[in-house]
Enzyme design. Sequence first.
Site, PDB file in Angstrom:
ATOM      1  N   ILE A 152       0.772  -1.224  -0.231  1.00 16.24           N
ATOM      2  CA  ILE A 152       0.163  -0.337   0.087  1.00 16.24           C
ATOM      3  C   ILE A 152       1.081   1.106  -0.294  1.00 16.24           C
ATOM      4  O   ILE A 152       1.596   1.398   0.487  1.00 16.24           O
ATOM      5  CB  ILE A 152      -1.049   0.108   1.543  1.00 16.24           C
ATOM      6  CG1 ILE A 152      -1.910  -1.240   1.431  1.00 16.24           C
ATOM      7  CG2 ILE A 152      -1.990   1.448   1.282  1.00 16.24           C
ATOM      8  CD1 ILE A 152      -2.738  -1.145   2.304  1.00 16.24           C
ATOM      9  N   CYS A 153       0.672   1.864  -0.976  1.00 17.85           N
ATOM     10  CA  CYS A 153       1.501   3.369  -1.013  1.00 17.85           C
ATOM     11  C   CYS A 153       3.137   3.434  -1.437  1.00 17.85           C
ATOM     12  O   CYS A 153       3.367   2.697  -2.325  1.00 17.85           O
ATOM     13  CB  CYS A 153       0.862   4.482  -0.272  1.00 17.85           C
ATOM     14  SG  CYS A 153       1.187   5.662  -0.021  1.00 17.85           S
ATOM     15  N   GLN A 154       3.976   3.560  -0.391  1.00 18.43           N
ATOM     16  CA  GLN A 154       5.138   4.112  -0.174  1.00 18.43           C
ATOM     17  C   GLN A 154       5.497   2.071  -0.277  1.00 18.43           C
ATOM     18  O   GLN A 154       6.634   2.105  -0.757  1.00 18.43           O
ATOM     19  CB  GLN A 154       5.570   3.878   1.299  1.00 18.43           C
ATOM     20  CG  GLN A 154       7.400   4.761   1.216  1.00 18.43           C
ATOM     21  CD  GLN A 154       7.756   5.032   1.987  1.00 18.43           C
ATOM     22  OE1 GLN A 154       7.048   4.997   2.867  1.00 18.43           O
ATOM     23  NE2 GLN A 154       9.082   5.380   1.922  1.00 18.43           N
ATOM     24  N   GLY A 204       3.730  -0.126  -1.319  1.00 19.39           N
ATOM     25  CA  GLY A 204       3.291  -0.770  -2.850  1.00 19.39           C
ATOM     26  C   GLY A 204       4.975  -0.935  -3.338  1.00 19.39           C
ATOM     27  O   GLY A 204       5.196  -1.254  -4.195  1.00 19.39           O
ATOM     28  N   MET A 238      -1.484  -0.896  -4.049  1.00 18.63           N
ATOM     29  CA  MET A 238      -2.743  -0.578  -3.780  1.00 18.63           C
ATOM     30  C   MET A 238      -2.047   1.517  -3.620  1.00 18.63           C
ATOM     31  O   MET A 238      -1.041   1.442  -2.784  1.00 18.63           O
ATOM     32  CB  MET A 238      -3.623  -0.522  -1.993  1.00 18.63           C
ATOM     33  CG  MET A 238      -4.745  -1.005  -2.532  1.00 18.63           C
ATOM     34  SD  MET A 238      -5.227  -1.829  -1.229  1.00 18.63           S
ATOM     35  CE  MET A 238      -6.346  -0.957  -0.609  1.00 18.63           C
TER      36      MET A 238
END
Lengths: 360, 336
Positions: free
Chosen positions: A151-153, A155, A175
């Site tokens: 998720i985010c970083q 990811g 994500m």
Amino acid sequence: MDGFGQGPLGFTPQSLAEESLRFQAKLRAGLETLHQVEDVDYGATAREEVWRDGTVALYRFRGDRAPTSKVPLLIVYALVNRPYMVDLQEDKSLVRGLLERGEDVYVIDWGYPDRSDRYLELEDYIQRYIGGAIDHLRREYRLDAINLLGICQGGAFSLCHAALNPHKVRNLITMVTPVDFHTSDNMLGNWTRGLDIDLFIDTLGNVPADVMNWCYLTLKPWRLFVQKYVGLVDVLDDRKALEDFLRMEKWIFDSPDQAGEAFRQFCKQFYQGNGFVKGGIDIGGRPVDLRNVAMPVLNIYAEQDHLVPPSSSKALAGLVGSEDYSEVSFKGGHIGIYVSSRAQREVPTAIHDWLAPRSR
Amino acid sequence: MKQDDFEAWTRQYWNAWGDTLRSATPETSGPTPGLPGWNDAMNWWSQLAKGGMPQGDEAVSRFNSQAQGWFGQMQQLAAQFAGRSANPADITAAWKKALGGDGANPFAQMFGTMPGSDSTDPCLSDPSQWFEQAAPWLQKMQRNGRSWLGLPAFGFAREHQERWQHLMQAQLDLQQQSQAYQTLLGEAGQDAFVRFERKLGERSAPGRQLESVRALFDLWIDAAEEAYADIALSPRFRDAYAALVNAQMTLRGRQQAIVEQASAQMGMPTRTELDSAHRKIVQLERELRRLRDAVEGAAKPAPKPAPEPEARVRKAAPAKPAAKPATAAAKPKGKR
């Protein structure tokens, strides 16, 4: 009142007075509810620590029923906020939604780096910690590869790990993950590009959480500094809504400091160098090439994401080596993708329905 | 301070609205004065509202310091024009006047009300405010260092004098970069007024009128955010932002160098020494893990080779859309 109704303002002193009274009533109610709220703690789901390396812990989450999936799903969150956003409260929990659908869910908790962690590098986070957690699960489940959700970083880290260790990742989900850091709508990318990162880290050591929060809030300063707190008045007479608001506030401001060297490398290689697109990402002496991400990939982005614009996430399509690549577009923002009621309905279903046929 | 005070204010406030109502007749010319007691009442309310959960107290503080003032001003603006025919230009002009006239810089004002804007942490601060905060300390240090500054930069005192010269240069540079950044915020502010007026014009159409203070307030927020985004995404802002942060870091670094020097003279451990120790520990841990892994690897039988990624991918189900959620479309990339 000659002429009234011809301009943009359709209110009268009477209607303004009534609005003011409603405002006062909310404030008055707030004097009660603000003293009544109790539950602003986070976490809806039972969990147990199953692995640890220093301050980094791996938690297994337990649902009401046993998982039906034979392949565990490891969630890797960003370093910049606490991972409990994925299990914030009972009716706002990605973890809970996944468990209900039969997934076997694990989450890495990065902890709070302190001064002695300043020299942790991206290699530590991507190979040592994520790799350690994955190896633990591979051993426990006697599997060659597991499912990974970044998720985010987190990811971006997951993409790096998958590119460096493709045989350990069976399916990869990203994500709200930044991939192209130089798209024209990426405000954070624009601000970061001119910074002297070496000077920044050499001066600060670790990057204080407050600095990070300040930076994020100034992306939309009027909404996040001003409008949000006027909006607080709307829920002052609703204890549950007020608790939700305060729980979110707690999450936003409960941020860890960032380990200096890892931050330096991330800013230089990703934000400034745009390494996924242009090349040049080096993790512990090994180059990252997204063409090695050959496992199935599901890329979920949020259409109104002001932190990671969709254009940044969608760049992944042209970079990964996978022949089984899908995208899901979510109607919401960077935070709404975890906590909105729409997210509760759509996101766990999208993930599970995509994973299930690929995890047999 | 009691809840009764708040109730009393409510009555007082209602009376003020009544006065506004009476004054807002077609015969009245010019804006009505602002509503009395708003800020005092909000301060009372904030004090009364605190005392519950810490998170609640923090949110109340943020409401009081960041939001209520702006909303109160917007209430005053709305009261000036309520029930009258007002064109977008007049409303915008009144709003601009309320925020300081032609020199209004609403962004600087807003950033100045942020928690941390009075902090000594340069990264948390509105730069000009931080500079004002730091000035006494810097001036004191400058006075202390003046004797060094007066000496030629050679000989025994050369290094000391150079440190002070660098500090003063950094201070001046920060001032300059801070002004450049404030200028851009000022531009965003002026653009926000233009956009506000335009948006007000769009709301003049029948059926699109603003029906509340809140709607007017939200319209301003939209205008301000759009103006800010335009500037903040520009190369000019990138350069100014970078120059500002770099200047803050330079000044902070030079302050730290002087503090380190003073600490070392007192026999205190310095940050540089701690960093050095931490670096060595991390390096040692890395070496230890490599050795441990090597020893464990040598002791274990070779693991079953994992399947080649390429082979597994070829066997994978063909790309197909994820099961379609209610409104989220899955887009298969397909074979390339």
